[in-house]
Design a protein around this motif. Structure first.
Motif, PDB file in Angstrom:
ATOM      1  N   ASP A 298       9.209 -33.274 -10.198  1.00 23.76           N
ATOM      2  CA  ASP A 298       9.026 -34.621 -10.755  1.00 23.76           C
ATOM      3  C   ASP A 298       9.372 -35.626  -9.665  1.00 23.76           C
ATOM      4  O   ASP A 298      10.515 -35.730  -9.232  1.00 23.76           O
ATOM      5  N   VAL A 299       8.361 -36.358  -9.193  1.00 22.09           N
ATOM      6  CA  VAL A 299       8.557 -37.358  -8.136  1.00 22.09           C
ATOM      7  C   VAL A 299       8.478 -38.744  -8.761  1.00 22.09           C
ATOM      8  O   VAL A 299       7.462 -39.110  -9.372  1.00 22.09           O
ATOM      9  N   GLN A 300       9.551 -39.497  -8.616  1.00 22.11           N
ATOM     10  CA  GLN A 300       9.623 -40.870  -9.094  1.00 22.11           C
ATOM     11  C   GLN A 300       9.708 -41.804  -7.871  1.00 22.11           C
ATOM     12  O   GLN A 300       9.961 -41.350  -6.752  1.00 22.11           O
ATOM     13  N   PRO A 301       9.474 -43.092  -8.061  1.00 22.03           N
ATOM     14  CA  PRO A 301       9.470 -44.002  -6.900  1.00 22.03           C
ATOM     15  C   PRO A 301      10.756 -43.976  -6.081  1.00 22.03           C
ATOM     16  O   PRO A 301      10.712 -44.213  -4.865  1.00 22.03           O
ATOM     17  N   THR A 302      11.899 -43.689  -6.707  1.00 21.47           N
ATOM     18  CA  THR A 302      13.164 -43.772  -5.965  1.00 21.47           C
ATOM     19  C   THR A 302      13.903 -42.437  -5.865  1.00 21.47           C
ATOM     20  O   THR A 302      14.942 -42.356  -5.221  1.00 21.47           O
ATOM     21  N   TYR A 303      13.378 -41.394  -6.490  1.00 24.95           N
ATOM     22  CA  TYR A 303      14.075 -40.103  -6.394  1.00 24.95           C
ATOM     23  C   TYR A 303      13.106 -38.960  -6.654  1.00 24.95           C
ATOM     24  O   TYR A 303      12.007 -39.148  -7.200  1.00 24.95           O
ATOM     25  N   VAL A 304      13.523 -37.770  -6.252  1.00 26.30           N
ATOM     26  CA  VAL A 304      12.766 -36.530  -6.472  1.00 26.30           C
ATOM     27  C   VAL A 304      13.651 -35.576  -7.262  1.00 26.30           C
ATOM     28  O   VAL A 304      14.825 -35.392  -6.926  1.00 26.30           O
TER      29      VAL A 304
ATOM     30  N   GLY B 244      13.786 -45.014   0.348  1.00 24.09           N
ATOM     31  CA  GLY B 244      12.929 -46.159   0.048  1.00 24.09           C
ATOM     32  C   GLY B 244      11.968 -45.818  -1.076  1.00 24.09           C
ATOM     33  O   GLY B 244      11.824 -44.656  -1.470  1.00 24.09           O
ATOM     34  N   GLU B 245      11.296 -46.852  -1.584  1.00 24.78           N
ATOM     35  CA  GLU B 245      10.360 -46.626  -2.679  1.00 24.78           C
ATOM     36  C   GLU B 245       9.091 -45.973  -2.151  1.00 24.78           C
ATOM     37  O   GLU B 245       8.558 -46.363  -1.104  1.00 24.78           O
ATOM     38  N   VAL B 246       8.587 -44.961  -2.886  1.00 23.92           N
ATOM     39  CA  VAL B 246       7.428 -44.201  -2.427  1.00 23.92           C
ATOM     40  C   VAL B 246       6.280 -44.333  -3.417  1.00 23.92           C
ATOM     41  O   VAL B 246       6.472 -44.710  -4.580  1.00 23.92           O
ATOM     42  N   ARG B 247       5.063 -43.991  -2.935  1.00 19.85           N
ATOM     43  CA  ARG B 247       3.872 -43.988  -3.787  1.00 19.85           C
ATOM     44  C   ARG B 247       3.742 -42.603  -4.416  1.00 19.85           C
ATOM     45  O   ARG B 247       3.339 -41.635  -3.752  1.00 19.85           O
ATOM     46  N   THR B 248       4.062 -42.492  -5.681  1.00 17.58           N
ATOM     47  CA  THR B 248       4.106 -41.171  -6.331  1.00 17.58           C
ATOM     48  C   THR B 248       2.727 -40.525  -6.443  1.00 17.58           C
ATOM     49  O   THR B 248       2.612 -39.299  -6.427  1.00 17.58           O
ATOM     50  N   SER B 249       1.689 -41.351  -6.530  1.00 14.90           N
ATOM     51  CA  SER B 249       0.342 -40.788  -6.707  1.00 14.90           C
ATOM     52  C   SER B 249      -0.179 -40.126  -5.438  1.00 14.90           C
ATOM     53  O   SER B 249      -1.137 -39.349  -5.499  1.00 14.90           O
ATOM     54  N   ASP B 250       0.425 -40.415  -4.285  1.00 16.82           N
ATOM     55  CA  ASP B 250      -0.061 -39.862  -3.014  1.00 16.82           C
ATOM     56  C   ASP B 250       0.867 -38.793  -2.448  1.00 16.82           C
ATOM     57  O   ASP B 250       0.703 -38.380  -1.297  1.00 16.82           O
ATOM     58  N   CYS B 251       1.842 -38.364  -3.213  1.00 15.47           N
ATOM     59  CA  CYS B 251       2.792 -37.353  -2.726  1.00 15.47           C
ATOM     60  C   CYS B 251       2.133 -35.973  -2.694  1.00 15.47           C
ATOM     61  O   CYS B 251       1.204 -35.687  -3.453  1.00 15.47           O
ATOM     62  N   ALA B 252       2.633 -35.132  -1.822  1.00 11.13           N
ATOM     63  CA  ALA B 252       2.116 -33.768  -1.690  1.00 11.13           C
ATOM     64  C   ALA B 252       3.294 -32.806  -1.555  1.00 11.13           C
ATOM     65  O   ALA B 252       4.320 -33.145  -0.967  1.00 11.13           O
ATOM     66  N   ALA B 253       3.125 -31.616  -2.131  1.00  8.08           N
ATOM     67  CA  ALA B 253       4.185 -30.600  -2.077  1.00  8.08           C
ATOM     68  C   ALA B 253       3.593 -29.283  -1.612  1.00  8.08           C
ATOM     69  O   ALA B 253       2.462 -28.926  -1.976  1.00  8.08           O
ATOM     70  N   GLN B 254       4.361 -28.571  -0.797  1.00 11.82           N
ATOM     71  CA  GLN B 254       3.913 -27.280  -0.285  1.00 11.82           C
ATOM     72  C   GLN B 254       5.122 -26.370  -0.113  1.00 11.82           C
ATOM     73  O   GLN B 254       6.198 -26.822   0.300  1.00 11.82           O
TER      74      GLN B 254
END
Length: 372
Positions: free
Chosen positions: A308-314, A334-344
């Motif tokens: 679960d990736v949120q703008p301020t935490y994972v 910092g605040e992140v763009r959750t829609s562009d996150c990638a996990a591997q």
């Protein structure tokens, strides 16, 4: 009911992997029905053991195209249905169910199962009907064994000669049985009607009061016995938990803290949590991304991890069958763009790497030396 946790627990012989599971035993699990979870998570099942439950209806098995053997012994089945699409079905076991003479007609639904070689109906009321064996043999010529006994050539000849007469007697006996139970005998051997809506209950009588009106041996008696046993087990488990808490007050306190733990502070900001004490790192890569890496065990099944990736935490939750979940929650710089996150996840080390683009980022100014 059947759920993912139960299936994984019973799939230890296949490293808890469900998608390639060929055989599973779900006997004595107090199952009341077969839901769609089984065929959705285990589409390649070939052998399915469901004996010694209280399942009343065969359903939601049509997607198991490779099903070879189904064991439904010691359940509450009253008719055979829902197996028309299991084309590879070779062996069926309905030992000690409640298939009566009116349910015996339902074996005709197995005519389309051309690979069916063995059928067990011993212990059902229908076996007391005179001509039962010849009726089944004549109806299902593909069978080789019935109730554990080889079908002889003589039986096949007699079944072919007497099938029509036996079936006519069976329809009459089935209508008499349905009439005796207060049902509509006209529905016997009639085209199937739409199923009535399920009764939602709403009565005021308790299970104990209803049991007073039951007698003999019937599906209702078996359900009542099951509910009584469930109440006994639940009471026993509650008492055992209370004894454990009294023996180990510190463990009880930690359980209470875990149950009441809040992953977010009252102001909405995330807390830093690492239940599994897994090594991790959170850093910026210099290209506008925050990289979060968690060193999970190499042989941990990735399907047990919920990200679960949120703008301020994972937050990553590790689900553990029959145990409490473990959570790792990491605050981002910092605040992140959750829609562009990638996990591997690395197949060699098991490390999970999550790359999160920052919402605002400016490349560092180039120095004079770099410009030159």
């Amino acid at each position: 009911q059947i759920d993912e946790q139960l299936l994984r627990r019973r799939a230890e012989h296949n490293d808890m992997c469900l998608s390639t599971l060929k055989e599973i035993s779900l006997h004595q699990q107090d199952l009341e029905g077969i839901n769609r979870t089984l065929s959705r998570l285990c589409p390649e099942l070939e052998i399915l053991y469901l004996q010694h439950n209280i399942i009343a209806k065969i359903e939601n098995l049509r997607r198991l195209k490779d099903l070879d053997y189904l064991n439904m012994a010691l359940n509450n089945v009253t008719k055979i249905e829902g197996l028309e699409r299991n084309e590879k079905l070779r062996k069926l076991d309905f030992t000690v169910n409640f298939i009566d003479v009116d349910g015996l007609l339902s074996v005709e639904s197995l005519r389309v199962n051309l690979n069916l070689e063995e059928l067990h109906l011993i212990g059902n009321p229908c076996t007391e009907f005179e001509g039962y064996r010849l009726f089944v043999i004549g109806t299902l010529p593909q069978l080789k064994r019935l109730d554990g006994n080889q079908i002889t050539a003589t039986e096949r000849i007699l079944a072919a000669q007497q099938l029509d007469a036996i079936r006519a007697r069976l329809v009459v006996a089935a209508r008499d049985r349905v009439r005796a139970r207060g049902g509509d005998p006209a529905l016997v051997d009639a085209p199937p009607l739409p199923a009535p809506p399920a009764d939602g209950g709403g009565g005021d009588e308790s299970d104990e009061e209803l049991e007073d009106y039951m007698y003999g041996w019937s599906p209702e008696i078996r359900v009542a016995d099951y509910k009584r046993e469930q109440r006994r087990k639940e009471k026993q488990q509650r008492e055992e938990r209370e004894r454990e808490r009294e023996r180990d007050p510190h463990k009880a306190m930690m359980e209470d803290l875990a149950a009441n733990r809040q992953l977010l502070r009252p102001d909405g900001t995330a807390r830093q949590v690492n239940d599994g004490r897994w090594p991790f790192r959170v850093e910026e890569d210099g290209h506008g991304n925050v990289v979060v890496a968690v060193a999970f065990p190499r042989f941990l099944d990735t399907s047990l991890l919920d990200l679960d990736v949120q703008p301020t935490y994972v937050r990553v939750t590790m689900r553990r069958p029959e145990k409490d979940e473990k959570v790792i929650q990491l605050v981002l710089p910092g605040e992140v763009r959750t829609s562009d996150c990638a996990a591997q996840r690395s197949q060699s080390t098991g490390e999970l790497v999550i790359t999160c683009p920052l919402v605002t980022w400016a490349p560092p100014p180039r120095t004079a030396a770099a410009a030159a």
